[in-house]
Motif scaffolding. Structure first.
Motif, PDB file in Angstrom:
ATOM      1  N   UNK A   1       3.292  41.210  83.300  1.00  0.00           N
ATOM      2  CA  UNK A   1       4.101  42.082  84.189  1.00  0.00           C
ATOM      3  C   UNK A   1       5.264  41.247  84.743  1.00  0.00           C
ATOM      4  N   UNK A   2       4.998  40.127  84.797  1.00  0.00           N
ATOM      5  CA  UNK A   2       6.183  39.020  85.030  1.00  0.00           C
ATOM      6  C   UNK A   2       6.239  38.089  83.724  1.00  0.00           C
ATOM      7  N   UNK A   3       7.530  38.070  83.294  1.00  0.00           N
ATOM      8  CA  UNK A   3       7.716  37.371  81.908  1.00  0.00           C
ATOM      9  C   UNK A   3       7.768  35.924  81.967  1.00  0.00           C
ATOM     10  N   UNK A   4       7.324  35.158  81.325  1.00  0.00           N
ATOM     11  CA  UNK A   4       7.180  33.882  81.041  1.00  0.00           C
ATOM     12  C   UNK A   4       8.623  33.086  81.391  1.00  0.00           C
ATOM     13  N   UNK A   5       9.531  33.873  80.998  1.00  0.00           N
ATOM     14  CA  UNK A   5      11.004  33.023  80.953  1.00  0.00           C
ATOM     15  C   UNK A   5      11.573  33.538  82.278  1.00  0.00           C
ATOM     16  N   UNK A   6      10.934  34.200  83.227  1.00  0.00           N
ATOM     17  CA  UNK A   6      11.743  34.747  84.375  1.00  0.00           C
ATOM     18  C   UNK A   6      11.671  33.410  85.473  1.00  0.00           C
ATOM     19  N   UNK A   7      12.854  33.439  86.265  1.00  0.00           N
ATOM     20  CA  UNK A   7      12.815  32.638  87.231  1.00  0.00           C
ATOM     21  C   UNK A   7      12.422  33.543  88.562  1.00  0.00           C
ATOM     22  N   UNK A   8      11.036  33.131  89.208  1.00  0.00           N
ATOM     23  CA  UNK A   8      10.536  33.858  90.300  1.00  0.00           C
ATOM     24  C   UNK A   8      10.535  33.107  91.742  1.00  0.00           C
ATOM     25  N   UNK A   9      11.114  33.785  92.596  1.00  0.00           N
ATOM     26  CA  UNK A   9      11.062  33.105  94.019  1.00  0.00           C
ATOM     27  C   UNK A   9       9.910  33.650  94.846  1.00  0.00           C
ATOM     28  N   UNK A  10       8.864  32.942  95.077  1.00  0.00           N
ATOM     29  CA  UNK A  10       7.936  33.373  95.882  1.00  0.00           C
ATOM     30  C   UNK A  10       8.285  33.001  97.512  1.00  0.00           C
TER      31      UNK A  10
END
Ligand SMILES: *Cc1c(COP(=O)(O)O)cnc(C)c1O
Length: 335
Positions: A308-317
């Motif tokens: 659901x979250x792509x491996x290439x994403x930049x995610x801010x927690x």
């Protein structure tokens, strides 16, 4: 649309600087992607602070403006919100009382560790324990009446500090984040944040709209699945926009909620939470908490593994705090 003008509202300042944003290299590697970044709202003032610190900047300023001398609020037995409200009260020279909802029957213990110990250490004036399902607003009004009968004046703060005024704290966070992204040349594909009493998630949604920040926000539920949580968040986001007189209707699709990580029950541990708390502690030496951020990070990990979250994403927690309650759960986390 008008930009949110927070200067119209009285505000106390409880944090010395914007909370930092950092990349998590070892955690990212352990997950195998996405690239995970963290916004350290766990380092905010009224230390050990958290998301409630931001809301209380506006709520306590309102209390002071109204000439109140006592803060009254409510929460669960290990409530971070109650503890940070008490910190603000002590800091401002006010008194503070709580109504504690025993959501798990028999879970309240006067000798408990964690936040409960800190309630006593910082000198809560009074604490009333009520059973699950009690009308908390009515219970807090009774406490306020009791305070008034002593010739004093109470200011009642709803659970989690989540009303329109408290939500301004996360509009301020959105503005801060937009500024940091510009200055540090950061881009995110998604923000992951907790969704409980909804002031944090709803305030961010309102703030992103007002800033024109077009980054999807995923709210991981800590007590409700999306069908129940999303309407609360939408209502909060709209109330915040209305208070700011933005003249906007919040589109329902801006509110994205994820469920399935909080079960079996609010504040009750599950295996994914334990894994998340241990993994972040052992890869980055950053401490999550068992009730909120551990389950929220379990959501991020789960969405990464399911695709659901792509491996290439930049995610801010967004790390919303909560560290003291770790100490009430050591049996589960480090058996
Ligand atoms: C209260 C809290 C949340 C949830 O925020 P809401 O604004 O109530 O939705 C998340 N994390 C921590 C540590 C909290 O104390």
């Amino acid at each position: 649309m008008a930009r949110a003008d927070l200067a119209r509202f009285p505000r106390r300042r409880y944090s010395p600087a914007p909370s930092p944003i950092a990349f998590l290299p070892h955690f990212t590697k352990a997950l195998g992607g996405p690239r995970v970044w963290i916004k350290r709202d766990d380092t905010l003032g009224l230390f050990p602070g958290g998301n409630k610190t931001r809301k209380l900047e506006f709520l306590v300023a309102d209390a002071l403006q109204q000439g109140c001398d006592t803060l009254v609020t409510c929460g669960a037995p290990q409530s971070n919100h109650c503890r940070i409200t008490l910190s603000a009260a002590v800091h401002e020279g006010l008194r503070c009382r709580f109504v504690i909802e025993e959501r798990i029957p028999g879970s309240y213990r006067d000798d408990a560790n964690g936040n409960h110990f800190l309630f006593r250490l910082m000198g809560v004036e009074d604490l009333t324990v009520v059973p699950a399902g009690t009308d908390m607003a009515a219970a807090m009004r009774r406490v306020a009446d009791d305070v008034a009968a002593q010739g004093r004046k109470a200011y009642v703060i709803p659970g989690g500090g989540s009303n329109a005024l408290g939500g301004l704290g996360y509009v301020a966070c959105a503005q801060e984040l937009a500024q940091q992204m510009k200055e540090q040349d950061l881009r995110f594909d998604r923000v992951v944040v907790g969704s409980g009493s909804s002031g944090t998630h709803g305030g961010l949604v309102a703030g992103f709209l007002a800033e024109g920040l077009d980054v999807p926000i995923t709210g991981v539920g800590v007590s409700r699945d999306p069908a129940d949580q999303a309407p609360l968040v939408l209502r909060e986001a709209q109330a915040v926009c209305d208070l700011l007189e933005l003249g906007v209707t919040v589109p329902a699709e801006k509110v994205r909620c994820v469920g399935g990580y909080w079960q079996p029950k609010y504040s009750v541990p599950n295996a994914a939470m334990v894994e998340a708390v241990q993994l972040l502690a052992r890869t980055e030496a950053i401490l999550l908490d068992p009730v909120y951020t551990g389950k929220i990070m379990a959501g991020l990990i789960g969405m990464a593994r399911s695709g659901e979250i792509g491996r290439d994403e930049d995610v801010l927690f967004v790390h919303t705090g909560g560290m003291p309650s770790l100490f009430a759960y050591r049996d589960v986390l480090a058996p």
